[in-house]
Design a protein around this motif. Structure first.
Motif, short mmCIF file in Angstrom:
data_model
loop_
_atom_site.label_atom_id
_atom_site.label_comp_id
_atom_site.label_asym_id
_atom_site.label_seq_id
_atom_site.Cartn_x
_atom_site.Cartn_y
_atom_site.Cartn_z
N GLU A 78 7.98 52.26 37.84
CA GLU A 78 7.74 51.61 36.55
C GLU A 78 6.88 52.49 35.65
O GLU A 78 7.17 52.65 34.46
CB GLU A 78 7.06 50.26 36.76
N LEU A 111 12.46 44.58 36.21
CA LEU A 111 11.27 45.38 35.98
C LEU A 111 11.14 45.60 34.49
O LEU A 111 12.13 45.96 33.83
CB LEU A 111 11.39 46.72 36.73
N ASN A 113 8.02 46.11 30.94
CA ASN A 113 6.66 46.05 30.40
C ASN A 113 6.65 45.13 29.18
O ASN A 113 6.01 45.41 28.17
CB ASN A 113 6.15 47.44 30.03
#
Length: 296
Positions: A78, A111, A113
């Motif tokens: 990530e 996954l 942000n």
């Protein structure tokens, strides 16, 4: 890509994003496919023989891709994925790995942000079904860009308005199919417009497509439950995949060596390894079979 990927991946497909610049996909693929590292990607910086500075730049750029492909755990993956995207001025990154299972619900690993404020919101099923980016991802085989016009043309301008406040104003999304019923969805979003010049946008999309190529196997390895990590069929290394991608672009072994800062002998070594894994007798057959298996 799409912000609601995280909320709707299990039912509708994966993410959200936007861009009326579908022109790039339609226009550039006829003469210069963007499903692999296009010749433009290194055209401006690829050095002539002896240009050590240019070769160093290419080597450093390739190392960034290799770092993605060799990440050993989810957190490292990530971090590297987000850093790469942010170096291209995309603030938001999303990756979704889906595995279809006979007579069972699909397994979905996500996954991203995403902003915490956005994660508190959700998209209902009706909105997911009419989201034009999600619709495109279900069938897309090429990267595509989206913006407000994409949503307005689809009669879903209200969805764009609700998402834009979180930074999802324009972006690039793609869907890659892998062996074993796996599908890797990847997208990046940002507030500022994408490049207006078609050539600049094509190069940007080629960079992101190559990023996805290196990320797909890593995503399966670090995001999925252990029992689902290995799909059926051969497994190519990042080097083998990239050599095949450039072969598909019509590059000779020598030219690929110049682009990737390796010897012609090393390029041939990777080609032969890929041919052996794919059980074919020529590099062109290797490209075709790898495409058929969803490895490129």
């Amino acid at each position: 890509m799409c912000h609601h990927a995280g909320h709707s991946a299990g039912s509708s497909g994966m993410y959200h994003s936007r861009t009326g610049q579908d022109r790039i996909i339609q226009g550039s693929t006829q003469t210069e496919p963007i499903t692999s590292p296009s010749a433009k990607e290194f055209a401006g910086s690829t050095p002539a023989r002896g240009d050590e500075t240019g070769q160093l730049v290419n080597a450093m750029k390739y190392q960034d891709y290799l770092d993605i492909g060799t990440a050993g755990d989810r957190a490292t993956f990530e971090t590297r994925l987000v850093r790469f995207a942010q170096n291209l001025d995309f603030q938001i990154v999303q990756a979704v790995m889906m595995v279809k299972q006979p007579s069972q619900p699909s397994v979905v690993a996500r996954l991203s942000n995403l902003p915490s404020s956005f994660q508190e919101a959700s998209m209902d099923e009706d909105d997911s079904r009419r989201d034009p980016v999600l619709q495109r991802l279900r069938a897309a085989s090429l990267p595509f860009a989206y913006d407000q016009d994409t949503y307005v043309r689809a009669g879903a301008g209200d969805l764009w308005e609700s998402q834009a406040r979180y930074g999802f104003r324009t972006g690039i999304s793609m869907s890659l199919h892998l062996p074993g019923g796996r599908q890797f969805l990847f997208g990046v979003d940002r507030e500022q417009p994408l490049p207006a010049d078609d050539g600049d946008l094509a190069r940007l999309m080629a960079d992101l497509q190559l990023l996805a190529v290196h990320a797909q196997e890593t995503a399966a390895r670090v995001m999925l439950p252990r029992k689902l990590r290995s799909g059926d069929g051969p497994r190519l290394t990042p080097r083998e995949r990239e050599v095949l991608l450039w072969t598909r672009e019509g590059k000779s072994a020598w030219a690929i060596g110049q682009i990737l800062s390796m010897s012609e002998h090393t390029v041939v070594f990777h080609l032969r390894n890929a041919m052996g894994k794919l059980e074919v007798s020529s590099k062109h057959s290797a490209v075709l079979k790898a495409m058929e298996l969803g490895l490129l």
